[in-house]
Motif scaffolding. Structure first.
Motif, short mmCIF file in Angstrom:
data_model
loop_
_atom_site.label_atom_id
_atom_site.label_comp_id
_atom_site.label_asym_id
_atom_site.label_seq_id
_atom_site.Cartn_x
_atom_site.Cartn_y
_atom_site.Cartn_z
N ALA A 44 0.83 -1.22 0.00
CA ALA A 44 0.00 0.00 0.00
C ALA A 44 0.86 1.26 0.00
O ALA A 44 0.59 2.22 0.73
N ASP A 45 1.86 1.25 -0.85
CA ASP A 45 2.83 2.35 -0.89
C ASP A 45 2.41 3.47 -1.82
O ASP A 45 3.10 4.48 -1.94
N THR A 46 1.29 3.31 -2.52
CA THR A 46 0.83 4.35 -3.44
C THR A 46 -0.60 4.75 -3.10
O THR A 46 -1.39 3.92 -2.62
N ILE A 47 -0.92 6.00 -3.34
CA ILE A 47 -2.26 6.50 -3.10
C ILE A 47 -3.04 6.44 -4.41
O ILE A 47 -2.61 7.01 -5.41
N PRO A 48 -4.18 5.76 -4.42
CA PRO A 48 -4.94 5.67 -5.67
C PRO A 48 -5.53 7.02 -6.07
O PRO A 48 -5.66 7.93 -5.24
N THR A 49 -5.90 7.13 -7.33
CA THR A 49 -6.54 8.35 -7.83
C THR A 49 -7.98 8.40 -7.32
O THR A 49 -8.53 7.40 -6.84
N ASP A 50 -8.59 9.59 -7.46
CA ASP A 50 -9.99 9.74 -7.05
C ASP A 50 -10.87 8.76 -7.81
O ASP A 50 -11.82 8.19 -7.24
N GLU A 51 -10.57 8.56 -9.07
CA GLU A 51 -11.36 7.63 -9.89
C GLU A 51 -11.21 6.19 -9.38
O GLU A 51 -12.20 5.45 -9.29
N PRO B 106 0.69 14.51 7.92
CA PRO B 106 1.89 14.03 7.21
C PRO B 106 2.50 12.76 7.80
O PRO B 106 3.22 12.04 7.12
N ASN B 107 2.21 12.46 9.06
CA ASN B 107 2.76 11.25 9.69
C ASN B 107 1.89 10.02 9.47
O ASN B 107 2.26 8.92 9.87
N SER B 108 0.73 10.23 8.87
CA SER B 108 -0.23 9.14 8.68
C SER B 108 -0.03 8.51 7.31
O SER B 108 0.06 9.21 6.30
N THR B 109 0.02 7.20 7.26
CA THR B 109 0.19 6.50 5.99
C THR B 109 -0.39 5.10 6.08
O THR B 109 -0.38 4.47 7.14
N PHE B 110 -0.91 4.61 4.97
CA PHE B 110 -1.43 3.24 4.94
C PHE B 110 -0.33 2.21 4.71
O PHE B 110 -0.53 1.02 4.92
N LYS B 111 0.85 2.65 4.29
CA LYS B 111 1.87 1.68 3.91
C LYS B 111 2.49 0.99 5.12
O LYS B 111 2.56 1.56 6.21
N TYR B 112 2.92 -0.25 4.91
CA TYR B 112 3.62 -1.00 5.96
C TYR B 112 4.55 -1.98 5.27
O TYR B 112 4.36 -2.34 4.09
N THR B 113 5.59 -2.40 5.98
CA THR B 113 6.58 -3.28 5.38
C THR B 113 5.94 -4.62 5.00
O THR B 113 5.18 -5.20 5.77
N MET B 114 6.25 -5.09 3.81
CA MET B 114 5.69 -6.35 3.34
C MET B 114 6.06 -7.51 4.25
O MET B 114 5.28 -8.44 4.45
N SER B 115 7.25 -7.44 4.84
CA SER B 115 7.67 -8.50 5.73
C SER B 115 6.80 -8.58 6.99
O SER B 115 6.75 -9.61 7.66
N SER B 116 6.09 -7.49 7.33
CA SER B 116 5.18 -7.51 8.48
C SER B 116 4.08 -8.55 8.31
O SER B 116 3.52 -9.03 9.30
N LEU B 117 3.79 -8.91 7.06
CA LEU B 117 2.73 -9.88 6.80
C LEU B 117 3.05 -11.25 7.39
O LEU B 117 2.14 -12.04 7.66
N LEU B 118 4.34 -11.55 7.59
CA LEU B 118 4.70 -12.83 8.22
C LEU B 118 4.08 -12.94 9.60
O LEU B 118 3.71 -14.03 10.04
N ASP B 119 3.97 -11.82 10.29
CA ASP B 119 3.37 -11.79 11.62
C ASP B 119 1.87 -11.51 11.56
O ASP B 119 1.08 -12.11 12.30
#
Length: 351
Positions: A228-235, A259-272
């Motif tokens: 989730a490292d990219t923000i989708p367009t309005d469309e 500015p400190n808020s983001t949906f992205k997280y490290t892919m390796s976190s999915l292991l947990d």
């Protein structure tokens, strides 16, 4: 003539107040970078105050805001509530709103950024592991129970969205929390594993392989990969099939952006994350339990499952806010007011 003039003056007043509300939800217009309407803009003696501070959780510096009630006297004793923020959220957004509103009711409250997230320390950035988030909640309890004026026998917990799932897990073992409440609880592990509303079950093994490969790359000093490292367009947002995600992007990146808020997280976190489930071991909770959700929330199934499994709780209540979706409980005044009224009644009886 008089009635027309009165009406015009009233309209001007409404527009003025609306402008103030819009400014208050803009972090750039708030000295504490709070994003919610009605946020504190200055500390005034005798009123509710906010205290930005940091403390150590292990080797990581945690950034937090403590809210103290009006006429706070550190020599007196007050009930306190720990507030855990949503996934991707920070203390300046909905967690801060509920922390401030509870402080208005006489509670000392704390909202802190999760380790590796927001203004808190920890590298790499945006690690999102359940064990870390649960430890964050234990750490907030560690800190606030030593804060001047806090009655350690009246400590409550409130978890919002993903913070709600982690609050359930923390309360299962941490009996310093004498009552626990959730708002729009989101079971992070369940969703990361199965997809929202079980939409990604077919790709579980594929995503686990991607997470495993990402960790292998990390440990060799390679690039940190993110989900989730990219923000989708309005469309693209408009075409999302779920209210939670459509309204979530609107809330986090437009109306209440920080500015400190983001949906992205490290892919390796999915292991947990993918082996975690907030609704397991619910029988360990014996504290009074209140679970709040909108009856129109597409995430409601997570609250219902966890609530049903809490069979050792003698005092548990499910409170559904009529007409509310998941994200609307974060900001819409009529829904926030209902939630705060219910939380205040709950903590008054259980703390």
């Amino acid at each position: 003539m008089y009635s027309i003039k009165t009406a015009l003056l009233a309209l001007i007043t409404i527009l003025s107040l609306s402008g103030e509300a819009i400014m208050a939800s803009d972090y750039k217009q708030n000295p504490f970078t709070l994003t919610y309407n009605g946020a504190i803009t200055e500390n005034i003696k005798g009123q509710i105050n906010i205290h930005p501070l940091t403390y150590k959780l292990g080797d990581i510096e945690i950034a937090a805001n403590v809210y103290t009630p009006a006429n706070y006297d550190p020599s007196k004793k007050y009930p306190a509530v720990v507030v855990a923020h949503p996934n991707g959220g920070v203390k300046e957004q909905v967690a801060g709103l509920y922390a401030q509103r509870l402080a208005e009711k006489g509670y000392i409250t704390i909202a802190a950024d999760a380790a590796y997230q927001g203004a808190s320390g920890g590298m790499p950035r945006n690690v999102d592991k359940p064990a870390n988030r649960i430890e964050d909640i234990h750490g907030m309890a560690d800190f606030i129970t030593h804060y001047a004026g806090v009655d350690t026998n009246r400590l409550g917990l409130l978890g919002i969205c993903g913070g709600g799932g982690y609050a359930l897990k923390a309360a299962q073992t941490d009996k310093r929390f004498h009552s626990v409440a959730t708002l729009s609880m989101f079971n992070s592990g369940l969703v990361r594993r199965n997809g929202f509303m079980d939409s990604q079950i077919a790709t579980i093994q594929e995503r686990l392989q991607q997470a495993s490969d990402a960790r292998a790359q990390e440990v060799t000093g390679g690039k940190i990969l993110y989900v989730a490292d990219t923000i989708p367009t309005d469309e693209q947002i408009a075409k999302l099939p779920y209210d939670l995600y459509r309204e979530g992007f609107e809330y986090y990146f437009k109306t209440h952006a920080h500015p400190n808020s983001t949906f992205k997280y490290t892919m390796s976190s999915l292991l947990d994350l993918m082996s975690f489930d907030a609704a397991t071991n619910m029988e360990l909770i014996n504290q009074p339990l209140l679970m709040i959700a909108g009856d129109k929330a597409d995430s409601l199934y997570m609250t219902l499952e966890a609530f049903e499994k809490a069979h050792n709780v003698k005092n548990k209540e499910l409170f559904l806010i009529k007409g509310a979706t998941h994200i609307q409980t974060y900001w819409k005044p009529e829904y926030v007011n209902q939630a705060i009224t219910k939380l205040t009644e709950f903590y008054a009886k259980s703390l």
